[in-house]
Design an enzyme around this catalytic site. Structure first.
Site, PDB file in Angstrom:
ATOM      1  N   ASP A   1      25.903  48.558  37.523  1.00 10.64           N
ATOM      2  CA  ASP A   1      24.983  47.212  37.572  1.00 10.64           C
ATOM      3  C   ASP A   1      23.850  47.548  36.887  1.00 10.64           C
ATOM      4  OD1 ASP A   1      24.892  44.611  39.642  1.00 10.64           O
ATOM      5  OD2 ASP A   1      23.118  45.129  38.647  1.00 10.64           O
TER       6      ASP A   1
ATOM      7  N   ASP B   1      24.143  49.249  31.384  1.00  7.73           N
ATOM      8  CA  ASP B   1      24.730  48.005  30.870  1.00  7.73           C
ATOM      9  C   ASP B   1      26.222  47.833  30.606  1.00  7.73           C
ATOM     10  OD1 ASP B   1      24.909  45.670  29.142  1.00  7.73           O
ATOM     11  OD2 ASP B   1      23.325  46.207  28.300  1.00  7.73           O
TER      12      ASP B   1
ATOM     13  N   LYS C   1      34.763  36.719  38.443  1.00  2.64           N
ATOM     14  CA  LYS C   1      34.410  35.296  38.576  1.00  2.64           C
ATOM     15  C   LYS C   1      34.311  34.385  37.384  1.00  2.64           C
ATOM     16  CE  LYS C   1      30.623  34.648  41.386  1.00  2.64           C
ATOM     17  NZ  LYS C   1      29.391  34.864  42.060  1.00  2.64           N
TER      18      LYS C   1
ATOM     19  N   ASP D   1      32.266  40.419  40.119  1.00  2.00           N
ATOM     20  CA  ASP D   1      31.564  39.275  40.913  1.00  2.00           C
ATOM     21  C   ASP D   1      30.119  38.758  40.498  1.00  2.00           C
ATOM     22  OD1 ASP D   1      31.904  37.113  42.753  1.00  2.00           O
ATOM     23  OD2 ASP D   1      30.708  38.407  44.329  1.00  2.00           O
TER      24      ASP D   1
ATOM     25  N   GLY E   1      26.485  45.101  46.452  1.00  2.00           N
ATOM     26  CA  GLY E   1      27.352  45.940  46.769  1.00  2.00           C
ATOM     27  C   GLY E   1      28.509  45.712  47.827  1.00  2.00           C
TER      28      GLY E   1
ATOM     29  N   TRP F   1      31.330  44.102  47.312  1.00  2.00           N
ATOM     30  CA  TRP F   1      32.656  44.162  46.941  1.00  2.00           C
ATOM     31  C   TRP F   1      32.833  45.872  46.735  1.00  2.00           C
ATOM     32  CZ3 TRP F   1      35.372  40.721  42.847  1.00  2.00           C
ATOM     33  CH2 TRP F   1      35.433  39.469  43.302  1.00  2.00           C
TER      34      TRP F   1
END
EC number: 2.1.1.205
Length: 354
Positions: A75, A91, A181, A116, A53, A55
């Site tokens: 998530d 998902d 990322k 991320d 958490g 970000w």
């Protein structure tokens, strides 16, 4: 290994705890914003693969603090609550997740989508150093925590990025921004090519807080502009370039050239350097516990075994709970027994401490 060992060798880990961030990765998003002004004019933001958490914390302060801002965190893992952040445990490859995000935004698309996340096979969400191991580790009866095989990690990260991009096409407004990322591997230009199909500007950025020894970087994509006639569909792969037959006029790795940008003040802390615990003002150093320990980390059972002194012992299949690996066909089944070494989970010990 003492509690302060990680504080010595990772200054951003120490600063994250001292400043109340859940993970050191918060500095990466802050430095990306310093370079690209990601939050300017943003009122609706989505944080994919959000746990633990950090970000979402940054987004809630930068966007949620404006009063009219909305932040949605998504998530598969459970995440401790954050003020001003709506959490969806779902998902990102499912259409229902995208629909739930849009419902929260009252039918309006998002201005910013960030991701991320990294697959469990390459690193843990808690920012641990297991990804630096160079061998396959089985923990808690066949659960793979880290491979250290760069080709595998790069492929898995690319698939995760494409999944995030796919859901972004469902929730992002035209002209919006997408940050994710990326692992700079041999075939990374293929990912850049895919991103350029949907965004007018694509950059590869390396924040100062991201270790130089890591192949991690961040794709900063601005100006969301999908091809004419494109219809988002989570059931179809993105990486086929069927949307614009004239797009790929060049072949080979030079078909897309993406600028590489470093973010953060060069005079700031070096993420690869070890810093002493002695403070500059002469005050006494005091250990700071993690702001929010992981709720259900993948290495939790390994830490429990370590506390009981069983990590150096052979783990028998009958001692392990049934996992999805046990249900796979026989040729894919993991070896029946694995030996775990205490040194392989040393870096994560403090995350499992009560």
């Amino acid at each position: 290994m003492g509690r302060t060992s990680k504080d010595k060798r990772d200054v951003y880990y120490r600063l994250a705890k001292e400043n109340g961030w859940r993970a050191r990765s918060a500095f990466k998003l802050l430095q990306l914003d310093e370079e690209f002004q990601l939050f300017q004019g943003v009122t609706r933001a989505v944080d994919l693969c959000a746990a633990p958490g950090s970000w979402s914390q940054v987004l809630s302060q930068k966007i949620g603090g404006q009063g009219s801002g909305h932040v949605v965190a998504v998530d598969l893992q459970a995440m401790a609550p954050l003020p001003g952040v709506l959490q969806i445990q779902g998902d990102i490859t499912q259409l229902s997740t995208a629909q739930e995000i849009i419902r929260h935004f009252e039918g309006c698309p998002a201005d910013l989508v960030v991701c991320d996340g990294a697959p469990d096979g390459s690193c843990c969400s808690s920012g641990s150093s297991w990804k630096r191991n160079k061998r396959l580790i089985y923990v808690a009866c066949h659960q793979v925590i880290v491979t250290g095989l760069h080709d595998v990690d790069e492929y898995m990260q690319a698939q995760l990025l494409l999944a995030a991009l796919n859901i972004a096409t469902h929730v992002l407004k035209p002209g919006g921004c997408f940050v994710a990322k990326i692992f700079r591997g041999r075939d990374v230009t293929l990912i850049y090519s895919q991103l350029r199909v949907f965004f007018s500007s694509v950059l590869c950025a390396k924040p100062r807080s991201s270790r130089n020894s890591s192949i991690e970087a961040f794709a900063v994509c601005r100006g969301y502009d999908p091809p004419e006639g494109f219809l988002p569909d989570l059931t179809k792969p993105l990486l086929d370039h069927s949307y614009d037959p004239d797009f790929n006029q060049l072949d080979g790795p030079t078909r897309i050239i993406v600028p590489f940008v470093t973010c953060g003040d060069l005079s700031s802390y070096d993420s690869d350097r070890s810093y002493p615990l002695d403070l500059e003002d002469g005050s006494e150093y005091k250990y700071t516990p993690p702001t929010q320990p992981p709720i259900s980390p993948p290495y939790q059972e390994a830490c429990t075994l370590k506390k009981k002194g069983r990590l150096a012992k052979e783990i028998r299949p009958q001692d392990c709970p049934l996992s999805t690996v046990d249900t796979l066909p026989q040729p894919l089944a993991a070896p029946p027994c694995h030996t775990l070494l205490a040194s392989e989970v040393e870096d994560n010990e403090m995350n499992c401490s009560p």
